[in-house]
Design an enzyme around this catalytic site. Structure first.
Site, PDB file in Angstrom:
ATOM      1  N   ARG A  90     -48.711 -26.732   7.821  1.00 53.45           N
ATOM      2  CA  ARG A  90     -48.513 -24.921   7.477  1.00 53.45           C
ATOM      3  C   ARG A  90     -49.613 -24.351   8.529  1.00 53.45           C
ATOM      4  NH1 ARG A  90     -47.024 -22.286   2.661  1.00 53.45           N
ATOM      5  NH2 ARG A  90     -48.888 -22.969   1.824  1.00 53.45           N
ATOM      6  N   THR A 100     -49.876 -18.450   9.488  1.00 54.31           N
ATOM      7  CA  THR A 100     -49.449 -17.448   9.848  1.00 54.31           C
ATOM      8  C   THR A 100     -48.674 -18.225   8.623  1.00 54.31           C
ATOM      9  OG1 THR A 100     -48.840 -19.101  11.411  1.00 54.31           O
ATOM     10  CG2 THR A 100     -49.390 -17.411  12.042  1.00 54.31           C
ATOM     11  N   ASP A 114     -52.984 -28.160  -3.422  1.00 56.07           N
ATOM     12  CA  ASP A 114     -52.935 -28.917  -1.735  1.00 56.07           C
ATOM     13  C   ASP A 114     -52.637 -29.936  -2.046  1.00 56.07           C
ATOM     14  OD1 ASP A 114     -52.739 -30.348   0.582  1.00 56.07           O
ATOM     15  OD2 ASP A 114     -53.117 -28.126   0.900  1.00 56.07           O
ATOM     16  N   ASP A 174     -53.863 -33.087   0.746  1.00 52.31           N
ATOM     17  CA  ASP A 174     -55.357 -33.158   0.091  1.00 52.31           C
ATOM     18  C   ASP A 174     -55.494 -33.984  -1.523  1.00 52.31           C
ATOM     19  OD1 ASP A 174     -56.270 -31.378   1.881  1.00 52.31           O
ATOM     20  OD2 ASP A 174     -56.625 -29.891   1.360  1.00 52.31           O
TER      21      ASP A 174
HETATM   22  C1  PRP Z   1     -47.682 -28.609   2.630  1.00 54.19           C
HETATM   23  C2  PRP Z   1     -46.252 -29.694   1.968  1.00 54.19           C
HETATM   24  C3  PRP Z   1     -45.254 -29.060   2.667  1.00 54.19           C
HETATM   25  C4  PRP Z   1     -45.190 -27.446   2.973  1.00 54.19           C
HETATM   26  C5  PRP Z   1     -45.212 -26.821   2.343  1.00 54.19           C
HETATM   27  O1  PRP Z   1     -47.847 -30.055   3.792  1.00 54.19           O
HETATM   28  O2  PRP Z   1     -46.218 -31.084   2.194  1.00 54.19           O
HETATM   29  O3  PRP Z   1     -44.515 -29.903   3.565  1.00 54.19           O
HETATM   30  O4  PRP Z   1     -47.022 -28.055   3.262  1.00 54.19           O
HETATM   31  O5  PRP Z   1     -45.048 -25.724   2.750  1.00 54.19           O
HETATM   32  P1  PRP Z   1     -43.701 -24.707   3.347  1.00 54.19           P
HETATM   33  O6  PRP Z   1     -42.717 -24.729   3.071  1.00 54.19           O
HETATM   34  O7  PRP Z   1     -44.234 -23.107   2.899  1.00 54.19           O
HETATM   35  O8  PRP Z   1     -43.960 -25.074   4.800  1.00 54.19           O
HETATM   36  P2  PRP Z   1     -49.302 -29.193   4.347  1.00 54.19           P
HETATM   37  O9  PRP Z   1     -48.423 -27.995   6.097  1.00 54.19           O
HETATM   38  O10 PRP Z   1     -50.449 -28.817   4.194  1.00 54.19           O
HETATM   39  O11 PRP Z   1     -49.622 -30.457   5.743  1.00 54.19           O
HETATM   40  P3  PRP Z   1     -49.756 -31.942   5.508  1.00 54.19           P
HETATM   41  O12 PRP Z   1     -49.281 -32.727   3.970  1.00 54.19           O
HETATM   42  O13 PRP Z   1     -50.429 -32.530   7.175  1.00 54.19           O
HETATM   43  O14 PRP Z   1     -51.154 -31.549   4.785  1.00 54.19           O
HETATM   44  N1  URA Z   2     -48.510 -26.918   0.318  1.00 48.67           N
HETATM   45  C1  URA Z   2     -49.214 -27.469  -0.791  1.00 48.67           C
HETATM   46  O1  URA Z   2     -49.156 -28.075  -0.494  1.00 48.67           O
HETATM   47  N2  URA Z   2     -49.307 -27.070  -1.823  1.00 48.67           N
HETATM   48  C2  URA Z   2     -48.389 -25.409  -2.232  1.00 48.67           C
HETATM   49  O2  URA Z   2     -48.641 -25.062  -3.110  1.00 48.67           O
HETATM   50  C3  URA Z   2     -47.989 -25.014  -1.017  1.00 48.67           C
HETATM   51  C4  URA Z   2     -47.687 -25.671  -0.025  1.00 48.67           C
END
Ligand code: PRP
Ligand code: URA
Length: 208
Positions: A103, A107, A199, A202
Site C-alpha cells: 500500500r 494514497t 501492521d 512488520d
Molecule cells: C498490508 C496487508 C494487506 C494490505 C491491506 O500489506 O498485509 O496486503 O496491507 O490493506 P488494504 O486492504 O488497504 O489494501 P502492506 O501494504 O503493509 O504490505 P507488506 O505486507 O509488504 O508490509
Molecule cells: N495493513 C495492516 O497490516 N494492518 C492494518 O491495520 C491495515 C493494513
C-alpha cells in the site's frame, strides 16, 4: 456473495493473543500460521469426497477421500506468506502462487511489484491469503490479477477485516467468498484496522 466469520473458540483465543501489542515476533508468527491452518480447516469443509476401497490389516474398508480437486494457495506478499506456511501443513500438495503488493502510505492505493501463479490456476480452487483486509484495495487488485490468469473459483481468507474492505471486495468481486476470523469496527485515518493488530507484515517479520 456473503462473508463468513469462523467463530471457533481456539481461533478466537489465539486471535486475542495476536492482537496484544506485547506479543513477541516469534509468537505472532506461530499464532498467525496456526490461526490460518484452523481457518482453512473450516473453510475446506465443503471439499468434495469420493468413495474408495482400502485393504486394512483386517478387511476391505469403504473409505471416503478427497475427490482430487486441485487446490492453489496464493499469498499476497508479504504477510500472506505466513498463512501459506500454516495451510501447507494441512494440504502439502497444494500449488502456491505469490502476488506482490504494497500500500502506498500516502494514497493507500495498492502498488503491484510481482506475480507468479500456477500455470493451471484456471483448473484449481484458489485460496487467496492475506491476514489483513483494510481498504480492500490490495485484495481487489490481487483478485483482478487472479481472474486475468483464468482463476474463477476464488476464496479470500483474511484473519481480520474492516467493514469498509469487505464492502469494497463484495462490490468488485461478488463471486468471491470472504472468510474471516473477525470483523473489526472500522478503519482509522491512516487506513489501519481498529482495533486491529497493527501492521501485520512488520509484526510477522519484526521490521519495525
Ligand atoms: C498490508 C496487508 C494487506 C494490505 C491491506 O500489506 O498485509 O496486503 O496491507 O490493506 P488494504 O486492504 O488497504 O489494501 P502492506 O501494504 O503493509 O504490505 P507488506 O505486507 O509488504 O508490509
Ligand atoms: N495493513 C495492516 O497490516 N494492518 C492494518 O491495520 C491495515 C493494513
Amino acid at each position: 456473495m456473503a462473508y463468513q466469520i469462523i467463530d471457533h473458540p481456539l481461533i478466537q483465543h489465539k486471535l486475542s493473543i495476536l492482537r496484544d501489542k506485547d506479543t513477541s515476533v516469534r509468537d505472532f508468527r506461530d499464532l498467525s500460521a496456526e490461526i490460518s491452518m484452523l481457518m482453512a480447516f473450516e473453510a475446506m469443509r465443503d471439499l468434495e469426497l469420493e468413495e474408495a476401497q482400502v485393504e486394512t490389516p483386517v478387511a476391505t474398508a469403504t473409505v471416503r477421500r478427497l475427490a482430487g480437486k486441485k487446490l492453489a494457495l496464493v499469498a499476497i506478499l508479504r504477510a500472506g506468506l505466513i498463512m501459506v506456511e500454516g495451510i501447507l501443513d494441512l494440504i502439502p500438495s497444494a500449488r502456491v502462487g505469490h502476488v506482490g503488493l504494497y500500500r502506498d502510505p500516502e494514497t493507500l492505493e495498492p502498488v503491484s511489484y510481482y506475480a507468479k501463479l500456477p500455470g493451471d490456476i484456471a483448473e484449481r480452487d484458489t485460496f487467496l491469503l492475506d491476514p489483513m483486509l483494510a481498504t480492500g484495495g490490495s485484495a481487489v487488485a490481487a483478485i483482478d490479477r487472479l481472474k486475468d490468469e483464468g482463476a474463477h473459483h476464488i476464496r479470500l481468507l483474511c484473519i481480520l477485516a474492516a467493514p469498509e474492505g469487505v464492502a469494497v471486495v463484495e462490490k468488485a468481486h461478488p463471486d468471491v467468498q470472504i472468510v474471516l476470523a473477525a470483523l473489526d469496527e472500522r478503519l482509522n485515518d491512516h487506513g489501519y484496522i481498529v482495533p486491529g493488530l497493527g501492521d501485520a507484515g512488520d509484526r510477522i517479520y519484526g521490521t519495525r
